[in-house]
Design a protein around this motif. Sequence first.
Motif, PDB file in Angstrom:
ATOM      1  N   TYR A 191      -0.331  30.467  62.815  1.00 24.07           N
ATOM      2  CA  TYR A 191       0.761  31.186  63.182  1.00 24.07           C
ATOM      3  C   TYR A 191       0.316  32.293  62.763  1.00 24.07           C
ATOM      4  O   TYR A 191       1.694  33.358  62.548  1.00 24.07           O
ATOM      5  CB  TYR A 191       2.360  30.161  63.071  1.00 24.07           C
ATOM      6  CG  TYR A 191       2.476  28.923  62.992  1.00 24.07           C
ATOM      7  CD1 TYR A 191       1.551  28.337  63.725  1.00 24.07           C
ATOM      8  CD2 TYR A 191       3.599  28.597  62.694  1.00 24.07           C
ATOM      9  CE1 TYR A 191       1.752  26.604  63.922  1.00 24.07           C
ATOM     10  CE2 TYR A 191       3.506  27.150  62.413  1.00 24.07           C
ATOM     11  CZ  TYR A 191       3.365  26.611  63.218  1.00 24.07           C
ATOM     12  OH  TYR A 191       3.406  25.293  63.635  1.00 24.07           O
ATOM     13  N   SER A 241       0.295  29.589  68.420  1.00 27.66           N
ATOM     14  CA  SER A 241       0.108  28.108  67.976  1.00 27.66           C
ATOM     15  C   SER A 241      -0.494  27.741  69.078  1.00 27.66           C
ATOM     16  O   SER A 241      -0.429  28.193  70.427  1.00 27.66           O
ATOM     17  CB  SER A 241       0.908  28.368  67.657  1.00 27.66           C
ATOM     18  OG  SER A 241       2.181  27.807  68.652  1.00 27.66           O
ATOM     19  N   GLU A 246      -4.522  30.059  65.095  1.00 25.29           N
ATOM     20  CA  GLU A 246      -3.350  29.236  66.082  1.00 25.29           C
ATOM     21  C   GLU A 246      -2.837  28.045  64.715  1.00 25.29           C
ATOM     22  O   GLU A 246      -1.540  27.749  65.117  1.00 25.29           O
ATOM     23  CB  GLU A 246      -4.063  28.137  67.083  1.00 25.29           C
ATOM     24  CG  GLU A 246      -4.331  28.538  67.934  1.00 25.29           C
ATOM     25  CD  GLU A 246      -4.983  27.986  69.281  1.00 25.29           C
ATOM     26  OE1 GLU A 246      -4.619  28.065  69.952  1.00 25.29           O
ATOM     27  OE2 GLU A 246      -5.467  26.095  69.473  1.00 25.29           O
TER      28      GLU A 246
END
Length: 263
Positions: free
Chosen positions: A50, A65, A47
């Motif tokens: 990305y 994300s 997350e």
Amino acid sequence: MASKQSTVASFVEAAPPGELSNVVADIKALAPNEVQSLEPAFKKYNEEQYTTVKVPGSSGAVLISAYNALADGRYYDSASQTSFEVDHASQKASNPQSHPLDSPNADLIHSLHKSFSTTASEHFPSSTIGIYPSDSTIALLLVANKYSPQNFWNGRWRSTYLFSPASNTLTGTIKVDVHYYEDGNVRMSASKKVEVAVGSGAEGVVRAIGKAENAFQEELNKAFGALAEGSFKGLRRQLPVTRQRVEWEKVGGYRLGKDIGGR
């Protein structure tokens, strides 16, 4: 004192761009019993970095994300209006389902997709964007990875912007992370905050993003030039009179005058 589990997890969360698999391999060799407990660390890494995944049936990559996370542990893509599951350890997506975009700013989000995609393709050899409604704002995310393991370096550019349609303001952060590891271990991490007023419409937002990112790139170029001619040059080991690199693992066997001096 940190527990063994938290220590191992920190290695995952701090893995350099493109090198998570190498870090996991080291963990399996050094602390095999801790691997099964690393799911939260993998999720946090994916997350925050990305991480991009290929969703079955989708034509392009989709990023992961906190902005496109759903309550049931799934993620969604606003462009294809699809949700999907993610295996965070393997970084694989599966089980796609329809997920219509439910937002009063849906038309603006679609326009931003088109404009931001065009600009990203002009400035990055390869990149992935994501645009998602976030409370009263719209999140615009970009990740561009460049991996060159044969030359012992990897790098990642991440951009995070929050656009407020009500006030036409844009805030965010640009982050660059590069790791160079030939005969050493050097890592550069740089970031810049962005806060600007923008023109109306998708074009105004994307134009402001392009201007901010170009300015940051110029700042980086100037900083690299100063380092190369200053600090790094001072640290660099000078070549001997033979103009050849010294094989330091054999230095104990050198005959100083003949082998190094060339006489």
